[in-house]
Design an enzyme around this catalytic site. Structure first.
Site, mmCIF file in Angstrom:
data_model
loop_
_atom_site.group_PDB
_atom_site.id
_atom_site.type_symbol
_atom_site.label_atom_id
_atom_site.label_comp_id
_atom_site.label_asym_id
_atom_site.label_seq_id
_atom_site.Cartn_x
_atom_site.Cartn_y
_atom_site.Cartn_z
ATOM 1 N N HIS A 144 30.278 37.968 39.468
ATOM 2 C CA HIS A 144 30.397 37.801 37.905
ATOM 3 C C HIS A 144 29.645 36.819 37.397
ATOM 4 C CE1 HIS A 144 33.511 40.781 38.813
ATOM 5 N NE2 HIS A 144 34.561 39.960 38.542
ATOM 6 N N HIS A 218 37.190 42.158 31.733
ATOM 7 C CA HIS A 218 37.908 41.975 33.135
ATOM 8 C C HIS A 218 39.323 41.753 32.596
ATOM 9 C CE1 HIS A 218 38.850 40.576 37.138
ATOM 10 N NE2 HIS A 218 37.672 40.599 37.518
ATOM 11 N N GLU A 354 37.595 47.714 35.806
ATOM 12 C CA GLU A 354 36.010 47.297 35.675
ATOM 13 C C GLU A 354 35.188 48.289 35.540
ATOM 14 O OE1 GLU A 354 35.654 43.735 37.806
ATOM 15 O OE2 GLU A 354 37.612 44.109 38.269
HETATM 16 C C1 GLA Z 1 36.787 41.000 40.735
HETATM 17 C C2 GLA Z 1 36.630 41.134 42.120
HETATM 18 C C3 GLA Z 1 37.868 40.500 43.032
HETATM 19 C C4 GLA Z 1 38.021 39.116 42.481
HETATM 20 C C5 GLA Z 1 38.444 39.389 41.006
HETATM 21 C C6 GLA Z 1 38.779 37.859 40.421
HETATM 22 O O1 GLA Z 1 37.557 42.180 40.363
HETATM 23 O O2 GLA Z 1 36.071 42.233 42.654
HETATM 24 O O3 GLA Z 1 37.250 40.197 44.222
HETATM 25 O O4 GLA Z 1 37.346 38.014 42.428
HETATM 26 O O5 GLA Z 1 37.411 39.819 40.251
HETATM 27 O O6 GLA Z 1 39.814 37.185 41.201
#
Ligand code: GLA
Length: 389
Positions: A144, A218, A354
């Site tokens: 991210h 997100h 997402e």
């Molecule tokens: C994303 C990732 C997950 C986790 C979340 C935040 O969706 O794919 O593995 O890291 O963010 O906790």
């Protein structure tokens, strides 16, 4: 210029900006159904970052009273209120009551994610023979956008006109080598709250050097207003294939058919039905945290997912131009976070849908490219429609 608009909003404190109407929000509530309320945006100060930068909270309200609160920091949607089948408004996203919560710790609640949503193996990729090293912030990989991704910066925000309802534009230039990524990247994200109860995310980016980009949003949803976990939500994913991952959630490179596996959401089914921790096909964390390969032409807006929560009657449809969707079932929520109104976010209290390009694309030749070159424009759109069933 943008900053001066921004500052004047701060100076004025709570400012009600309206589209086609100057009535403040409180007055709108009293309006009768014959006189349909107009969509509005109001803003108020929401605290300060350790750098002294001021954070502003915007309240977008559509003609039906559906309300999204969004802040300049991280473009974070802090609250999203929609009616249930009895007309009761509930907040259907996870988050904190105040800025401090987001500054202390957050699993990316409600935020814009960039430069790269999802993982890049070992935080490394190569462009034009140069290897770039990114922050390794997730069990040996880059996740991210790194330690201070787009979720942790204060964006320049202004209202922009929209025929659909009300819209806010988030803008910034991510400087060359920010978090290790090459190129100055000019990014614009527009959030539109439509009078048809839609929330649209429109992402644009340009660069002055070859780079990679994969932007997403997100938000964690709980269509039952966080009154229970999300296992009874029914999900449909318009995907005949998903992307298997290794134990660190990096794709193996394979696109695997969902048929006959717990990953088959081609027909709507409850999240909880096949999520059992014993199921070894699910990666670490024991639950869904995978990217599905969307059917149909990724260049066109297409239906990617639906979600429905039977107690509240709330439903949502997700449309996107992206080729993939990461469905995350809140596996890492473990009761250590107390969110808005004192609600403890226990295991799987929220889910994320997402929309994005596939994880680790910069290192996976067979995946659709996430490269962006000077002169090209990155542009993707995702639309979420909220309704009662
Ligand atoms: C994303 C990732 C997950 C986790 C979340 C935040 O969706 O794919 O593995 O890291 O963010 O906790």
């Amino acid at each position: 210029m943008k900053n001066s608009i921004f500052n004047s909003l701060l100076v004025a404190g709570i400012v009600a900006m309206t589209v086609g109407c100057s009535a403040p929000k409180s007055q709108e509530k009293e309006e009768t159904t014959e006189e349909m309320a107009k969509a509005t945006i109001a803003s108020e100060p929401f605290g300060e970052l350790p750098t002294g930068e001021k954070v502003t909270l915007f309240t977008m309200t559509n003609a039906n009273g559906v309300e999204a609160k969004v802040m300049s920091y991280g473009g974070i949607i802090t609250s999203f209120k929609t009616p249930d089948k009895n007309g009761n408004m509930d907040d259907i996203v996870l988050g904190y009551d105040n800025l401090q919560g987001y500054l202390e710790t957050t699993p990316y609640f409600g935020a814009i994610i960039g430069r790269y949503g999802n993982r890049i193996a070992k935080g490394k990729f190569t462009i034009d023979g140069v290897e770039y090293d990114l922050a390794v912030n997730n069990i040996g990989n880059h996740l991210h956008g790194g330690l201070a991704g787009f979720d942790k910066v204060n964006w320049n925000v202004k209202e922009v006109p929209s025929e659909k309802g009300v819209a806010l534009e988030f803008k910034r230039t991510s400087p060359d080598m920010e978090e290790g990524y090459p190129g100055n990247l000019d990014v614009t994200v527009v959030y539109t709250l439509g009078d048809d109860n839609t929330l649209e995310f429109d992402y644009t980016a340009t660069t002055d050097k070859n780079t990679v980009v994969n932007l997403t949003q997100h938000s964690y949803f709980n269509l039952n207003g966080s009154k229970s976990d999300i296992l009874d939500h029914e999900i449909m994913l318009n995907a005949d294939q998903f992307i298997p991952v290794d134990e660190t959630l990096i794709p193996t490179g394979e696109l695997r058919p969902v048929a006959g596996t717990p990953f088959d959401f081609t027909q709507s089914k409850k999240i909880g039905v096949e999520i059992s921790a014993e199921n070894q096909q699910l990666a670490y964390g024991g639950g869904y945290d995978h990217c599905w390969v969307l059917n149909d032409d990724p260049k066109e807006m297409m239906l990617a997912a639906t979600a429905y929560e039977p107690n509240s009657g709330r439903a949502m449809d997700v449309y996107t131009t992206e080729p993939g969707i990461q469905f995350y079932s809140g596996n890492f929520l473990d009761g250590t976070i107390t969110g808005k109104n004192g609600v403890v976010y226990n295991h799987r209290y929220g889910f994320c849908l997402e929309t994005q390009h596939f994880p680790d694309s910069p290192n996976q030749e067979s995946f659709p490219t996430t490269n962006l070159a000077p002169g090209e424009t990155y542009h993707t759109t995702t639309l979420m429609k909220f309704y009662i069933k």
